[in-house]
Write an enzyme that holds these catalytic residues in place. Sequence first.
Site, PDB file in Angstrom:
ATOM      1  N   GLY A   6       0.844  -1.209   0.000  1.00  0.00           N
ATOM      2  CA  GLY A   6       0.000   0.000   0.000  1.00  0.00           C
ATOM      3  C   GLY A   6       0.871   1.248   0.000  1.00  0.00           C
ATOM      4  O   GLY A   6       0.653   2.185  -0.773  1.00  0.00           O
ATOM      5  N   HIS A   7       1.909   1.244   0.876  1.00  0.00           N
ATOM      6  CA  HIS A   7       2.842   2.380   0.890  1.00  0.00           C
ATOM      7  C   HIS A   7       3.563   2.479  -0.451  1.00  0.00           C
ATOM      8  O   HIS A   7       3.774   3.578  -0.974  1.00  0.00           O
ATOM      9  CB  HIS A   7       3.892   2.198   1.996  1.00  0.00           C
ATOM     10  CG  HIS A   7       3.338   2.248   3.385  1.00  0.00           C
ATOM     11  ND1 HIS A   7       3.290   1.153   4.200  1.00  0.00           N
ATOM     12  CD2 HIS A   7       2.828   3.273   4.102  1.00  0.00           C
ATOM     13  CE1 HIS A   7       2.773   1.488   5.370  1.00  0.00           C
ATOM     14  NE2 HIS A   7       2.477   2.766   5.337  1.00  0.00           N
ATOM     15  N   GLU A  24      -6.184   6.301   1.107  1.00  0.00           N
ATOM     16  CA  GLU A  24      -7.621   6.423   1.424  1.00  0.00           C
ATOM     17  C   GLU A  24      -8.032   5.392   2.471  1.00  0.00           C
ATOM     18  O   GLU A  24      -9.136   5.450   2.999  1.00  0.00           O
ATOM     19  CB  GLU A  24      -8.460   6.243   0.155  1.00  0.00           C
ATOM     20  CG  GLU A  24      -8.416   7.484  -0.717  1.00  0.00           C
ATOM     21  CD  GLU A  24      -9.027   7.281  -2.086  1.00  0.00           C
ATOM     22  OE1 GLU A  24      -9.513   6.172  -2.379  1.00  0.00           O
ATOM     23  OE2 GLU A  24      -8.993   8.250  -2.874  1.00  0.00           O
ATOM     24  N   LYS A  25      -7.151   4.428   2.751  1.00  0.00           N
ATOM     25  CA  LYS A  25      -7.467   3.445   3.789  1.00  0.00           C
ATOM     26  C   LYS A  25      -7.794   4.167   5.099  1.00  0.00           C
ATOM     27  O   LYS A  25      -8.762   3.838   5.761  1.00  0.00           O
ATOM     28  CB  LYS A  25      -6.279   2.512   3.998  1.00  0.00           C
ATOM     29  CG  LYS A  25      -6.307   1.838   5.336  1.00  0.00           C
ATOM     30  CD  LYS A  25      -5.665   0.527   5.345  1.00  0.00           C
ATOM     31  CE  LYS A  25      -5.996  -0.202   6.617  1.00  0.00           C
ATOM     32  NZ  LYS A  25      -5.551   0.521   7.820  1.00  0.00           N
ATOM     33  N   VAL A  60      -5.190  -0.443  -0.844  1.00  0.00           N
ATOM     34  CA  VAL A  60      -4.685  -1.660  -1.494  1.00  0.00           C
ATOM     35  C   VAL A  60      -5.045  -2.848  -0.609  1.00  0.00           C
ATOM     36  O   VAL A  60      -4.920  -2.772   0.617  1.00  0.00           O
ATOM     37  CB  VAL A  60      -3.144  -1.583  -1.694  1.00  0.00           C
ATOM     38  CG1 VAL A  60      -2.615  -2.831  -2.378  1.00  0.00           C
ATOM     39  CG2 VAL A  60      -2.776  -0.339  -2.507  1.00  0.00           C
TER      40      VAL A  60
END
Length: 279
Positions: A36-37, A148-149, A176
């Site tokens: 995700g990062h 957006e998580k 993600v």
Amino acid sequence: MKIVHTIKDLQVDLSALKAQGKRVGLVPTMGALHAGHASLVKRCVAENDVTVVSIFVNPTQFNDKNDLAKYPRSLEADCELLEACGATFAFAPSVEEMYPQPDTRRFSYPPLDTVMEGKYRPGHFNGVCQVVSKLFDIVKPQRAYFGEKDFQQLAIVREMVRQLRLPVEIVGCPEVREESGLALSSRNARLSDGERQDAARISQILFASRPYAKEHTVEETKRFVEQGIAAVPGLRLEYFEIVDGNTLQAIADWHDTSYAVGCVTVYCGEVRLIDHIDY
Ligand code: PAF
């Protein structure tokens, strides 16, 4: 990629690059980096000349000392991932470097920060705003990238930038997920194999609630998710709210908003996980 630990070293390098007209993007993180990062960093690299990734487990945003102590830390692996993504700088300051004195500034953006995470983690968003505003001041990026998580965090950072008129563009990047649906989170590193399977149920229940919501009321949809989570022995629900995605206030009827979002926080064993879904 260069690894820097002090504000001064980073600023010396950045001012030379800015003097050459380079555009700087910032990706604030607390490390324990995952795919995700990586997606945030790759986007930042694609859209800017220079990418600074901060790695700093910010103590002021933890209201639970145990949670802070157990937060995963993996600087070496993080730097390898950042190098592979094409980042220019990994900025990994110490707590003393970031907070030589206690930060007494107060940030308050009601009603965005009084609900959900704001209610269950008092002081959390104040700490997030302290560190993010400090990072903006140190790096002075043209753009900053957030996942957006952390749906509520993104809304609050946008509001801080709007109210303080900070000269930075906030770029929100899609959540993600693993193949199982589990939202990627640094905290997943603390899950056992069994817990990981339980944790995957969270997103599976959220996804199942989407078609359900089409035929049912907000109240019924809330119950559907709450009961779904209660039926998994390894999970303990903290809250599930269906809110207007802009104001973050709970809605009673689907017609109350054109942007309904379900936000959930669940304990899987000792690990606190958040996720959300739009309806
Ligand atoms: O989302 C996070 O990892 C943190 O809250 C942030 C934005 C890096 C601030 O410490």
